[in-house]
Design a protein around this motif. Structure first.
Motif, PDB file in Angstrom:
ATOM      1  N   ASN A  25      36.336  39.691  42.437  1.00 36.33           N
ATOM      2  CA  ASN A  25      37.791  39.687  42.385  1.00 36.33           C
ATOM      3  C   ASN A  25      38.215  38.406  41.683  1.00 36.33           C
ATOM      4  O   ASN A  25      37.396  37.737  41.057  1.00 36.33           O
ATOM      5  CB  ASN A  25      38.401  39.807  43.788  1.00 36.33           C
ATOM      6  CG  ASN A  25      37.888  38.734  44.738  1.00 36.33           C
ATOM      7  OD1 ASN A  25      37.739  37.572  44.340  1.00 36.33           O
ATOM      8  ND2 ASN A  25      37.635  39.101  45.980  1.00 36.33           N
ATOM      9  N   ASN A  26      39.461  38.042  41.775  1.00 39.93           N
ATOM     10  CA  ASN A  26      39.937  36.859  41.058  1.00 39.93           C
ATOM     11  C   ASN A  26      39.432  35.550  41.647  1.00 39.93           C
ATOM     12  O   ASN A  26      39.541  34.494  41.019  1.00 39.93           O
ATOM     13  CB  ASN A  26      41.480  36.839  41.039  1.00 39.93           C
ATOM     14  CG  ASN A  26      42.049  37.962  40.199  1.00 39.93           C
ATOM     15  OD1 ASN A  26      41.396  38.424  39.254  1.00 39.93           O
ATOM     16  ND2 ASN A  26      43.245  38.411  40.534  1.00 39.93           N
ATOM     17  N   LYS A  27      38.895  35.594  42.874  1.00 39.86           N
ATOM     18  CA  LYS A  27      38.517  34.359  43.554  1.00 39.86           C
ATOM     19  C   LYS A  27      37.020  34.151  43.699  1.00 39.86           C
ATOM     20  O   LYS A  27      36.557  33.021  43.778  1.00 39.86           O
ATOM     21  CB  LYS A  27      39.171  34.311  44.941  1.00 39.86           C
ATOM     22  CG  LYS A  27      40.698  34.230  44.892  1.00 39.86           C
ATOM     23  CD  LYS A  27      41.275  34.097  46.296  1.00 39.86           C
ATOM     24  CE  LYS A  27      42.792  33.963  46.256  1.00 39.86           C
ATOM     25  NZ  LYS A  27      43.377  33.824  47.614  1.00 39.86           N
ATOM     26  N   GLN A  28      36.233  35.220  43.759  1.00 39.92           N
ATOM     27  CA  GLN A  28      34.814  35.028  44.024  1.00 39.92           C
ATOM     28  C   GLN A  28      33.988  36.192  43.505  1.00 39.92           C
ATOM     29  O   GLN A  28      34.509  37.266  43.211  1.00 39.92           O
ATOM     30  CB  GLN A  28      34.568  34.854  45.524  1.00 39.92           C
ATOM     31  CG  GLN A  28      34.983  36.059  46.354  1.00 39.92           C
ATOM     32  CD  GLN A  28      34.782  35.835  47.841  1.00 39.92           C
ATOM     33  OE1 GLN A  28      34.143  34.880  48.239  1.00 39.92           O
ATOM     34  NE2 GLN A  28      35.311  36.716  48.666  1.00 39.92           N
ATOM     35  N   VAL A  29      32.686  35.943  43.379  1.00 39.03           N
ATOM     36  CA  VAL A  29      31.709  36.959  42.995  1.00 39.03           C
ATOM     37  C   VAL A  29      30.667  37.027  44.096  1.00 39.03           C
ATOM     38  O   VAL A  29      30.069  36.016  44.462  1.00 39.03           O
ATOM     39  CB  VAL A  29      31.035  36.610  41.651  1.00 39.03           C
ATOM     40  CG1 VAL A  29      29.952  37.633  41.332  1.00 39.03           C
ATOM     41  CG2 VAL A  29      32.063  36.552  40.528  1.00 39.03           C
ATOM     42  N   LEU A  30      30.471  38.210  44.651  1.00 38.98           N
ATOM     43  CA  LEU A  30      29.481  38.422  45.699  1.00 38.98           C
ATOM     44  C   LEU A  30      28.398  39.366  45.186  1.00 38.98           C
ATOM     45  O   LEU A  30      28.642  40.211  44.326  1.00 38.98           O
ATOM     46  CB  LEU A  30      30.137  39.017  46.951  1.00 38.98           C
ATOM     47  CG  LEU A  30      31.263  38.204  47.602  1.00 38.98           C
ATOM     48  CD1 LEU A  30      31.867  38.990  48.758  1.00 38.98           C
ATOM     49  CD2 LEU A  30      30.737  36.855  48.082  1.00 38.98           C
ATOM     50  N   ILE A  31      27.206  39.230  45.731  1.00 39.65           N
ATOM     51  CA  ILE A  31      26.099  40.109  45.368  1.00 39.65           C
ATOM     52  C   ILE A  31      25.909  41.128  46.482  1.00 39.65           C
ATOM     53  O   ILE A  31      25.841  40.767  47.663  1.00 39.65           O
ATOM     54  CB  ILE A  31      24.805  39.308  45.160  1.00 39.65           C
ATOM     55  CG1 ILE A  31      25.013  38.242  44.087  1.00 39.65           C
ATOM     56  CG2 ILE A  31      23.657  40.230  44.759  1.00 39.65           C
ATOM     57  CD1 ILE A  31      23.812  37.324  43.902  1.00 39.65           C
ATOM     58  N   THR A  32      25.839  42.396  46.115  1.00 44.07           N
ATOM     59  CA  THR A  32      25.647  43.444  47.116  1.00 44.07           C
ATOM     60  C   THR A  32      24.220  43.368  47.658  1.00 44.07           C
ATOM     61  O   THR A  32      23.324  42.798  47.013  1.00 44.07           O
ATOM     62  CB  THR A  32      25.877  44.833  46.500  1.00 44.07           C
ATOM     63  OG1 THR A  32      24.888  45.056  45.475  1.00 44.07           O
ATOM     64  CG2 THR A  32      27.264  44.929  45.879  1.00 44.07           C
ATOM     65  N   PRO A  33      23.959  43.944  48.834  1.00 40.89           N
ATOM     66  CA  PRO A  33      22.587  43.914  49.386  1.00 40.89           C
ATOM     67  C   PRO A  33      21.553  44.516  48.447  1.00 40.89           C
ATOM     68  O   PRO A  33      20.489  43.936  48.237  1.00 40.89           O
ATOM     69  CB  PRO A  33      22.725  44.719  50.674  1.00 40.89           C
ATOM     70  CG  PRO A  33      24.162  44.508  51.095  1.00 40.89           C
ATOM     71  CD  PRO A  33      24.937  44.481  49.806  1.00 40.89           C
ATOM     72  N   ILE A  34      21.860  45.669  47.846  1.00 39.92           N
ATOM     73  CA  ILE A  34      20.911  46.258  46.901  1.00 39.92           C
ATOM     74  C   ILE A  34      20.828  45.405  45.635  1.00 39.92           C
ATOM     75  O   ILE A  34      19.779  45.298  44.987  1.00 39.92           O
ATOM     76  CB  ILE A  34      21.306  47.720  46.563  1.00 39.92           C
ATOM     77  CG1 ILE A  34      20.235  48.383  45.685  1.00 39.92           C
ATOM     78  CG2 ILE A  34      22.656  47.761  45.866  1.00 39.92           C
ATOM     79  CD1 ILE A  34      18.865  48.468  46.321  1.00 39.92           C
TER      80      ILE A  34
END
Length: 298
Positions: A52-61
Motif C-alpha cells: 500500500n502507500n505506507k509499507q510492503v509486506l511479504i506473504t507467507p507463500i
C-alpha cells in the motif's frame, strides 16, 4: 516465462521492503519494476507482496518462493563464473566491494601494480558498509569484497593481505604539544570524532581502545573519514585514520599524526568470497597482488 530479471526485482523489493529503493538498486524506473513484479506474480498465479502507500509486506507463500529464488539467482551467478574459470587468470571482469574507510586509500596504491601484472583485467568497484558487502557476496551479487577484520565471516573464504595500526589526527599541534603516542584513555578524554553505526572502523576503534559508545560525544553516520579529518583540522576534535592513509597528509603541515599506543595490529584487511565461488583462485591472485603492492608500507 519467468525471467532472472524478474527474480532480481523481487529479491530487491524483499530486501528493501520499498519499491523505489529496489528500483534504484536495479537501475530501472519504479514503474518498470512494478510491472516486472506484477508479471512474475501473474506467471506464478501467486501474490508475493502486499503493498500500500505506507509499507510492503511479504506473504507467507512469498517468503518460501523468495528463498528459492535467492538460491536460483546465486546458482546462476556461480554457473556463469564457473563457465569462465578455465580462462587465463584475471581476464574475466570482476566486481569488488570495498568498505569506504579502505577504498580511497587502498586503490591508488594497488591499481598500478594490478594494471601492470594483469593488463586485461576489468575491475568494477562499489563502496558499501561491511554488513551490506557481506550480504552481497553471500547472495552472489558481487564476486568478492575487501573488509576489515576482525568481523564475523563464517561460511566464507577470507584471504588476509594487510595488517595496520591506527593513528590519531590531532588539531593545532603547536597548542597540543608533541606526542610520541596516544592511549585509549587519552582519546576518551578528548572530543573523539567517529563515524556512525555500521562502520567497522568505529567498532574496531572502540574495541582497541576499550571504550564504549557512551563515552563518545560525537558520531557522524553519513560523514566520510575525510570529512572527520577536515573537522579535526578545524579544531573540532580528534579522529583516527589507518596507516595506509598517512601519505595523503604528509605534505600538510597542519596535520599532526600520532600513533595509537594500544597494541596492534588494530585492523587486518582481507578479501572475502563464497566457499563455492568458481573463481576463488582469481581472488587469491588479487590478494597476493595487493599484498605485493602494499609491501613498501610495512
Amino acid at each position: 516465462m519467468i525471467t532472472l530479471r524478474q527474480l532480481e526485482f523481487a529479491l530487491a523489493v524483499a530486501k528493501h521492503r520499498h519499491f523505489k529503493r529496489a528500483a534504484e538498486e536495479c537501475n530501472i524506473s519504479q514503474s518498470a519494476l512494478s510491472l516486472g513484479i506484477a508479471e512474475l506474480e501473474k506467471q506464478l498465479n501467486t501474490q508475493i507482496f502486499e503493498r500500500n502507500n505506507k509499507q510492503v509486506l511479504i506473504t507467507p507463500i512469498g517468503e518460501e518462493l523468495l528463498e528459492r529464488a535467492q538460491n536460483i539467482f546465486s546458482d546462476i551467478n556461480d554457473l556463469i563464473t564457473r563457465a569462465q574459470s578455465h580462462q587465463t587468470p584475471l581476464t574475466y571482469p570482476m566486481t569488488i566491494g570495498i568498505i569506504p574507510t579502505v577504498a580511497p586509500f587502498l586503490l591508488p596504491k594497488v591499481l598500478p601494480t594490478l594494471k601492470e601484472k594483469f593488463p586485461a583485467f576489468e575491475l568494477s568497484v562499489i563502496e558499501q558498509k561491511t554488513e551490506r558487502l557481506i550480504d552481497q557476496v553471500r547472495y552472489g551479487h558481487i564476486d568478492t569484497a575487501i573488509i576489515a577484520l576482525p568481523y564475523a565471516v563464517e561460511g566464507l573464504h577470507a584471504f588476509e593481505f594487510w595488517a595496520e595500526d591506527f593513528y590519531a589526527i590531532l588539531p593545532q599541534p603547536a597548542q597540543n604539544g608533541t606526542h610520541n603516542a596516544i592511549t585509549g584513555d587519552a582519546l576518551s578524554q578528548s572530543n573523539l570524532l567517529l563515524l556512525g553505526e555500521g562502520h567497522c572502523l568505529t567498532d574496531q576503534t572502540l574495541s582497541v581502545c576499550s571504550l564504549n559508545k557512551n563515552q563518545i560525544k560525537s558520531s557522524f553516520s553519513d560523514a566520510s573519514l575525510n570529512t572527520l579529518i577536515q573537522m579535526s583540522l578545524a579544531g573540532m576534535g580528534t579522529t583516527l585514520v589507518p596507516k595506509m592513509a598517512l601519505d595523503q597528509f604528509a605534505s600538510n603541515q597542519q596535520i599532526h599524526a600520532v600513533p595509537l599506543a594500544e597494541p596492534g595490529p588494530h585492523r587486518r584487511l582481507a578479501f572475502i568470497t563464497r566457499l563455492n565461488y568458481a573463481r576463488v583462485n582469481d581472488v587469491k591472485l588479487l590478494s597476493e597482488a595487493f599484498k605485493q603492492a602494499l609491501s613498501s608500507l610495512s
